[in-house]
Design an enzyme around this catalytic site. Structure first.
Site, PDB file in Angstrom:
ATOM      1  CE  LYS A  17      -3.060   1.648  11.278  1.00  0.00           C
ATOM      2  NZ  LYS A  17      -2.187   0.780  10.941  1.00  0.00           N
ATOM      3  NE  ARG A 113      -1.203   1.580   4.561  1.00  0.00           N
ATOM      4  CZ  ARG A 113      -1.791   0.769   4.621  1.00  0.00           C
ATOM      5  NH1 ARG A 113      -1.422  -0.564   3.947  1.00  0.00           N
ATOM      6  NH2 ARG A 113      -2.606   0.186   5.801  1.00  0.00           N
ATOM      7  CG  ASN A 133       0.114   1.071   8.123  1.00  0.00           C
ATOM      8  OD1 ASN A 133      -0.596   1.698   8.791  1.00  0.00           O
ATOM      9  ND2 ASN A 133       0.393  -0.004   7.613  1.00  0.00           N
TER      10      ASN A 133
END
Length: 169
Positions: A17, A113, A133
């Site tokens: 991400k 994470r 995350n």
């Protein structure tokens, strides 16, 4: 491994991400997958637009509501993502174990994470922000098939033999 006699070989999708990319964690995260004998069979970097975000998270609004969808969609469009198609024995479950629980403050140490993400569940719920995350991973085999085909054409997926396949298997 596609032509491998091993049972349980599957492909799965991982998205690094915008927070993973902007924090310079991509190499460290990818290394964890490779260390676990997962083979990268496809990779690309992409800026998501509204349509590609909607295709990927098509069910999120129905499952969790418009507010969660909107904050997630906005966050996913803040910077580039890196898509990985990974292949290996029980790849979906193996990746889920490597990345850890959805909420970083509840993810076990030793997971992506748990080691690298900073946001807490409470901070995302209170602020109404998406959970930052670091990674998205397919949740099950059916979802993995859909997501890999959404992100990669068959011409963008590669077959090759790794040293682990050649010598260990």
């Amino acid at each position: 491994m596609s032509n491998s006699p091993l049972l349980g070989v599957e492909k799965t999708l991982v998205l690094l991400k915008p927070d993973a990319v902007s924090r310079g964690l991509t190499g460290r995260i990818v290394a964890r997958f490779e260390d676990a004998a997962l083979k990268i069979v496809g990779t690309k970097m992409k800026l998501l637009d509204a349509e590609s975000t909607k295709q990927h998270y098509f069910d999120l609004e129905e499952r969790l509501g418009a507010e969660i969808y909107n904050t997630t969609a906005s966050f996913m469009q803040t910077g580039p993502v890196i898509a990985l198609a990974l292949e290996g024995v029980d790849a979906v479950a193996k990746v889920r174990k490597i990345i850890g629980g959805t909420y970083p403050d509840q993810a076990a140490p030793g997971t992506v994470r748990g080691d690298f993400a900073h946001q807490t569940r409470a901070s995302s719920e209170v602020s109404g922000k998406a959970v930052m995350n670091l990674v998205h991973a397919s949740g099950n085999s059916e979802e993995a098939k859909y997501e890999v085909s959404l992100w990669f054409d068959s011409s963008e997926l590669f077959e090759y033999e790794t040293l682990a396949e050649k010598y260990a298997y």
